[in-house]
Design an enzyme around this catalytic site. Structure first.
Site, mmCIF file in Angstrom:
data_model
loop_
_atom_site.group_PDB
_atom_site.id
_atom_site.type_symbol
_atom_site.label_atom_id
_atom_site.label_comp_id
_atom_site.label_asym_id
_atom_site.label_seq_id
_atom_site.Cartn_x
_atom_site.Cartn_y
_atom_site.Cartn_z
ATOM 1 N N ASN A 1 0.803 -1.224 0.000
ATOM 2 C CA ASN A 1 0.000 0.000 0.000
ATOM 3 C C ASN A 1 0.834 1.272 0.000
ATOM 4 O O ASN A 1 0.355 2.332 -0.387
ATOM 5 C CB ASN A 1 -0.952 0.009 1.203
ATOM 6 C CG ASN A 1 -0.262 -0.322 2.487
ATOM 7 O OD1 ASN A 1 0.280 -1.416 2.658
ATOM 8 N ND2 ASN A 1 -0.228 0.626 3.395
ATOM 9 N N GLN B 1 -5.426 -3.837 -1.575
ATOM 10 C CA GLN B 1 -5.137 -2.800 -2.587
ATOM 11 C C GLN B 1 -5.385 -3.292 -4.015
ATOM 12 O O GLN B 1 -5.263 -2.516 -4.959
ATOM 13 C CB GLN B 1 -3.680 -2.312 -2.462
ATOM 14 C CG GLN B 1 -3.404 -1.504 -1.204
ATOM 15 C CD GLN B 1 -4.074 -0.123 -1.195
ATOM 16 O OE1 GLN B 1 -4.486 0.404 -2.230
ATOM 17 N NE2 GLN B 1 -4.193 0.466 -0.009
ATOM 18 N N SER C 1 -11.692 -4.780 0.919
ATOM 19 C CA SER C 1 -12.276 -3.688 1.694
ATOM 20 C C SER C 1 -12.944 -2.699 0.744
ATOM 21 O O SER C 1 -12.282 -2.135 -0.132
ATOM 22 C CB SER C 1 -11.151 -3.005 2.486
ATOM 23 O OG SER C 1 -11.677 -1.970 3.255
ATOM 24 N N ALA C 2 -14.248 -2.495 0.928
ATOM 25 C CA ALA C 2 -15.041 -1.720 -0.036
ATOM 26 C C ALA C 2 -14.550 -0.281 -0.212
ATOM 27 O O ALA C 2 -14.629 0.274 -1.307
ATOM 28 C CB ALA C 2 -16.503 -1.712 0.403
ATOM 29 N N HIS C 3 -14.045 0.321 0.867
ATOM 30 C CA HIS C 3 -13.706 1.753 0.747
ATOM 31 C C HIS C 3 -12.455 1.998 -0.099
ATOM 32 O O HIS C 3 -12.129 3.143 -0.410
ATOM 33 C CB HIS C 3 -13.598 2.414 2.132
ATOM 34 C CG HIS C 3 -12.366 2.088 2.917
ATOM 35 N ND1 HIS C 3 -11.294 2.945 2.969
ATOM 36 C CD2 HIS C 3 -12.041 1.036 3.706
ATOM 37 C CE1 HIS C 3 -10.364 2.424 3.767
ATOM 38 N NE2 HIS C 3 -10.792 1.272 4.225
ATOM 39 N N CYS D 1 -2.358 4.737 8.472
ATOM 40 C CA CYS D 1 -2.144 4.719 9.912
ATOM 41 C C CYS D 1 -1.054 5.698 10.321
ATOM 42 O O CYS D 1 -1.063 6.226 11.409
ATOM 43 C CB CYS D 1 -1.725 3.341 10.373
ATOM 44 S SG CYS D 1 -2.757 2.063 9.720
HETATM 45 N N1 PLP Z 1 -4.308 -3.952 4.082
HETATM 46 C C1 PLP Z 1 -3.855 -3.011 3.248
HETATM 47 C C2 PLP Z 1 -2.792 -3.361 2.248
HETATM 48 C C3 PLP Z 1 -4.369 -1.717 3.307
HETATM 49 O O1 PLP Z 1 -3.907 -0.771 2.484
HETATM 50 C C4 PLP Z 1 -5.365 -1.424 4.278
HETATM 51 C C5 PLP Z 1 -5.886 -0.043 4.428
HETATM 52 O O2 PLP Z 1 -5.142 0.905 4.518
HETATM 53 C C6 PLP Z 1 -5.815 -2.451 5.109
HETATM 54 C C7 PLP Z 1 -5.269 -3.705 4.982
HETATM 55 C C8 PLP Z 1 -6.866 -2.211 6.156
HETATM 56 O O3 PLP Z 1 -8.150 -2.127 5.556
HETATM 57 P P1 PLP Z 1 -9.371 -1.450 6.330
HETATM 58 O O4 PLP Z 1 -9.128 0.023 6.283
HETATM 59 O O5 PLP Z 1 -10.575 -1.850 5.522
HETATM 60 O O6 PLP Z 1 -9.399 -2.018 7.683
#
Ligand code: PLP
Length: 379
Positions: A151, A179, A199-201, A326
């Site tokens: 990511n 991603q 993850s939908a968003h 994060c």
């Molecule tokens: N894994 C990856 C590679 C991500 O980029 C993200 C979100 O930043 C996540 C997991 C976590 O997803 P969620 O925001 O739906 O908890």
């Protein structure tokens, strides 16, 4: 007008997705477990969504479990797999998202499990040769957890090859595909992976809605206990409108996949070239030519101005990120940039795109950057 270039953190909700969700916020509010009309209506919507997701990923609906997002899906896959498999060794990488990394650390702390890291190169490629070496030597049962695309850098891993290797050595494979789901085509019938997460968003759907694919080849016990939802795999009243939105967003993404890939990939290429031409002294972190088409991580030379670059950009109306959501905005070294030995004398900014971005926005970005980044001197 603000310019949004942080689509790897989250994407704007598509209006068509919102329209599909609205009835489930207004008039179709039944608890899907209820046996009356309102319950049957929402139950049907969830099962329809499950079929849509399964069809788009080429798996069976019984292999899709809805969750609250990527973090929960990854936690569930890892913790439940370790319990069901009796895992002795976890093989992972040093560039995983925190929700994988911290879960593995936690399992290691309490589970008497050996954890090995696969080597990554300076562009963030996970070495599948090293994965094979580890698979040949470690003690089983083995769970492998390797992300499909990073990511922060956008570097991609060959998921099919990793899955073949794990199959060959009888290891279970979990891949964090947050991603890449709805950004790349998946054929899960042909890819022997055991778990992937979505993850939908991240693809213009709502926040708080995701899924975990669990291959029919494995049987797990649930992480969350309570009511018998999601075929006993995840208790808690379903996020009906989130699930409906996830499926709609996935449908739109896959219907427009080729077109969006070309368009967004074109934006990424355009910005990379324009930054190099204008400033000269910039580097692309990750694999410039074969990375996620949505992500461009740029290293600018460190100086008094660029040390505050994200802040300056925000004030100028441009939203980008330093890496993972994060840690964005927090002046903390990224574990990913450290793992790929990124130059500490550079400031890394992640620009990430969607089909809503335009070349004009990128031109404006480059114009604004000139206030803080030294422009190239033409001889
Ligand atoms: N894994 C990856 C590679 C991500 O980029 C993200 C979100 O930043 C996540 C997991 C976590 O997803 P969620 O925001 O739906 O908890």
């Amino acid at each position: 007008m603000r310019i949004y270039l942080d689509n790897a953190a989250t994407t704007p909700l598509d209006k068509e997705v919102l329209d599909a969700m609205m009835p489930y916020m207004e008039t179709m509010y039944g608890n899907p477990s209820a046996i009356h009309h309102f319950g049957r209506e929402t139950r049907a919507a969830i099962e329809k969504a499950r079929k849509t997701v399964a069809k788009r990923l080429n798996c069976t609906p019984g292999e899709i479990f809805f969750t609250s997002g990527g973090t929960e899906s990854n936690n569930m896959a890892l913790r439940c797999a370790v319990q069901a498999q009796g895992t002795k060794t976890i093989i992972t990488s040093p560039i995983e998202h925190h929700c994988v990394m911290h879960t593995v650390e936690d399992i290691e702390r309490y589970g008497k499990i050996n954890v090995c890291n696969v080597r990554v190169d300076d562009k963030g490629h996970i070495s599948l040769d090293h994965l094979e070496e580890l698979l040949q030597t470690v003690q089983g049962p083995v769970l492998v957890s390797l992300m499909h695309a990073n990511n922060e850098l956008g570097t991609l891993m060959d998921l099919e090859r990793a899955a073949e290797l794990c199959q060959q050595y009888n290891a279970w494979l979990h891949s964090d595909t947050v991603q890449t789901v709805a950004h790349y085509a998946f054929d899960l019938k042909e890819t022997p992976v055991h778990f992937i997460s979505g993850s939908a968003h991240k693809f213009h759907g709502p926040k708080g809605a995701g899924f975990l694919y669990i291959s029919h080849r494995v049987k797990l016990q649930p992480l969350l206990l309570g009511g018998a939802k999601e075929r006993n795999m995840r208790a808690g009243t379903e996020n009906v409108y989130g699930i409906v939105g996830l499926a709609k967003a996935m449908e739109l993404a896959y219907d427009n996949l080729e077109e969006r890939m070309v368009y967004i990939g074109g934006l990424r290429h355009y910005l990379a070239n324009k930054l190099k031409q204008t400033f000269g002294d910039v580097v692309i972190n990750g694999d410039e030519h074969d990375g996620l088409y949505t992500v461009l991580n740029v290293g600018f030379p460190l100086n008094d101005q660029t040390s505050m670059l994200l802040f300056h950009l925000d004030v100028a109306g441009i939203c980008a990120s330093s890496g993972s959501a994060c840690s964005s905005g927090i002046n903390k070294n990224s574990h990913v940039l450290e793992a790929v030995h990124a130059d500490p004398n550079r400031v890394a900014i992640r620009f990430s795109f969607s089909h809503y971005n335009t070349k004009e926005q990128l031109d404006e970005l480059v114009e604004k950057l000139k206030a803080w980044v030294p422009v190239a001197v033409v001889a």
